[in-house]
Enzyme design. Structure first.
Site, mmCIF file in Angstrom:
data_model
loop_
_atom_site.group_PDB
_atom_site.id
_atom_site.type_symbol
_atom_site.label_atom_id
_atom_site.label_comp_id
_atom_site.label_asym_id
_atom_site.label_seq_id
_atom_site.Cartn_x
_atom_site.Cartn_y
_atom_site.Cartn_z
ATOM 1 C CG ASP A 1 -7.097 9.302 -3.650
ATOM 2 O OD1 ASP A 1 -6.572 9.613 -2.560
ATOM 3 O OD2 ASP A 1 -6.510 8.625 -4.509
ATOM 4 C CB SER B 1 -3.430 6.434 -2.840
ATOM 5 O OG SER B 1 -3.827 7.676 -2.332
ATOM 6 C CD GLU C 1 -8.871 7.815 -7.769
ATOM 7 O OE1 GLU C 1 -8.109 8.067 -6.813
ATOM 8 O OE2 GLU C 1 -8.466 7.616 -8.926
ATOM 9 C CG ASP D 1 -5.013 12.441 -2.559
ATOM 10 O OD1 ASP D 1 -4.866 12.232 -1.339
ATOM 11 O OD2 ASP D 1 -4.064 12.388 -3.372
ATOM 12 C CG HIS E 1 -1.673 15.513 -1.357
ATOM 13 N ND1 HIS E 1 -1.088 15.093 -0.180
ATOM 14 C CD2 HIS E 1 -2.077 14.379 -2.002
ATOM 15 C CE1 HIS E 1 -1.132 13.769 -0.110
ATOM 16 N NE2 HIS E 1 -1.733 13.318 -1.194
ATOM 17 C CG ASP F 1 -7.476 6.513 -0.911
ATOM 18 O OD1 ASP F 1 -8.083 7.490 -0.434
ATOM 19 O OD2 ASP F 1 -6.702 6.616 -1.876
ATOM 20 C CG HIS F 2 -5.500 8.333 2.078
ATOM 21 N ND1 HIS F 2 -5.631 9.698 2.020
ATOM 22 C CD2 HIS F 2 -5.143 7.926 0.830
ATOM 23 C CE1 HIS F 2 -5.359 10.107 0.795
ATOM 24 N NE2 HIS F 2 -5.073 9.056 0.052
#
Length: 459
Positions: free
Chosen positions: A36, A80, A293, A298, A302, A344-345
């Protein structure tokens, strides 16, 4: 739950994009690894962090590679939920939607306890689309989802549930408990292996001991047990689980699992979770689908915290390698197994400032000639990794030294001040190996990954 929701069968409904799917070997097993937020810079920085500039992460050695476009149905920079939903369903999904097409997400309503528990769609909105996990289950294969986030978080939820807003975690939780109200019947007799954090979404509200618990009073953990699941709350519980029985492991009471650098011993590592899931699922002679995952990558990004992001990327890579080695024992040559690794990004982290080769990627930048700390135009030192946006943008910059920059909790500076660092809209990388992996190449839509996996598995 939703008005005018229609379950679309897989047969031909979403065949757009499948024309480019080449004939492929039948993959009895699929393991889909999702890092992620693991964008290209995170991969590069984690490679240097773990192996140096000339090294490679284990998954970078996989022979098939592709570049994946990540935009959602309505945003250039994806959340996500729609990105994972695109991988799982082959359909572009609106921001915040969980495997549901054309839904306009509305924030979940708060219950009497102040928790956002009630999923809402706009009137006459949303079309449920089948996920590859559901298709695998319908074909008689074992299925599982493993994550270091809460089990109800966007990525795992997109494999086994359908809601209009990703924050409706309490609605997501009830969709995976066989026999109960709100159960997702497309899961047949249930997801065979489930692991993650966030036990509070499955247990009753208690003002003192479980203030984030369920307002409906249901004890979904007990309901799992009543349906024949072995239930785990710790690493020891997980390690004692044996094939032949479904398993759910919830390793954190009221939040996500720990970062790998701060993992409590009662929580299993991601490698241990992946290997146990394979042990439990590979007992099915028809094969299995497993999603794994690395979700804390992620979370660290953040928070503008590169060190935990890189350490969790390395832990994710170790889980991939452990799983591949185990599958090569079960299926030599991976003739019946497809392995896919992707993200995912992206995020806004960049590697900048001309650090010298051999430098620690988490350090401040040093002058190539003198070895002294390099200064910006205002005469201040700066780190090699910085962010485009996030919480840490001081009005006046101060010097940072090497000890500060390399501390576990250090938060790198950002160019634009935001409440928290955002996703990035750039393409991400994909790596694949095994049965049906040959068509994974070039620049692809994220939705095409679903079609390639579906074709490889003959679903």
């Amino acid at each position: 739950m939703h008005k005018r929701l229609s379950l679309l069968l897989a047969a031909g409904v979403f065949s757009v994009g499948a024309a480019n799917v080449a004939a492929a070997p039948q993959a009895k097993n699929i393991i889909f690894f999702l890092g992620d937020g693991m964008g290209p810079t995170a991969i590069t920085a984690a490679r240097i962090f773990g192996h140096g500039e000339a090294g490679l992460l284990n998954f970078e050695r996989l022979e098939r590679t592709a570049r994946i476009k990540t935009y959602s149905n309505d945003f250039q920079t994806t959340d996500s939920a729609p990105s994972m939903g695109a991988y799982m369903t082959g359909v572009k999904i609106n921001q915040d939607g969980i495997s549901i097409k054309d839904a306009r997400a509305i924030d979940p309503e708060r219950d009497a306890n102040g928790n956002r528990t009630i999923d809402k769609c706009a009137p006459n909105d949303g079309v449920i689309v089948p996920t590859i996990l559901e298709l695998a289950k319908a074909a008689g294969r074992a299925v599982g989802a493993v994550t270091t986030t809460e089990l109800t978080h966007a990525t795992p939820a997109s494999t086994f549930s359908h809601v209009c807003h990703r924050d409706a975690a309490y609605s997501i939780a009830r969709q995976i408990v066989p026999g109960g109200q709100g159960y997702n019947t497309a899961l047949k007799d249930g997801v065979d292996v489930l692991m993650g954090g966030g036990r509070h979404h499955f247990t009753p509200y208690d003002k003192a001991s479980n203030p984030k618990g369920r307002a409906d009073g249901r004890d979904l953990v007990a309901e799992f047990a009543a349906q024949g699941y072995a239930v785990g709350r710790s690493r020891a519980d997980m390690m004692s689980a044996r094939p032949g029985r479904k398993f759910v492991g919830l390793y954190s009471a009221d939040t996500h699992m720990d970062y790998s650098l701060a993992r409590r011993p009662e929580q299993p590592t991601l490698s241990e979770m992946a290997l146990k899931a394979i042990e439990l699922l590979s007992n099915d002679p028809d094969g299995f689908f497993l999603m794994v995952e690395g979700g804390k990558i992620d979370h660290a990004l953040h928070d503008n915290n590169a060190k935990n992001a890189l350490a969790d990327t390395v832990a994710f890579d170790e889980a991939i390698q452990a799983a591949i080695e185990r599958m090569r024992q079960i299926d030599p040559g991976l003739e019946n197994t497809l392995i896919v690794v992707t993200a995912d990004h992206d995020h806004t982290m960049v590697l900048n400032g001309y650090p010298k080769r051999g430098s620690k990627v988490l350090d401040i930048v040093h002058d190539y000639a003198t070895g002294e700390p390099k200064k910006d135009a205002d005469g201040k030192t700066f780190t090699a990794l910085v962010f485009g946006n996030g919480k840490l943008r001081p009005d006046l910059r101060a010097d940072v030294d090497s000890a500060q920059a390399q501390a576990d909790g250090y938060q790198q500076e950002a160019g634009v001040r935001t409440v928290y660092e955002s996703h990035g809209g750039g393409d991400v990388k994909l790596y694949a190996t095994g049965a049906g992996s040959a068509p994974f190449k070039g620049t692809m839509e994220n939705t095409q990954v679903f079609h390639l996996m579906k074709a490889a598995a003959g679903l």
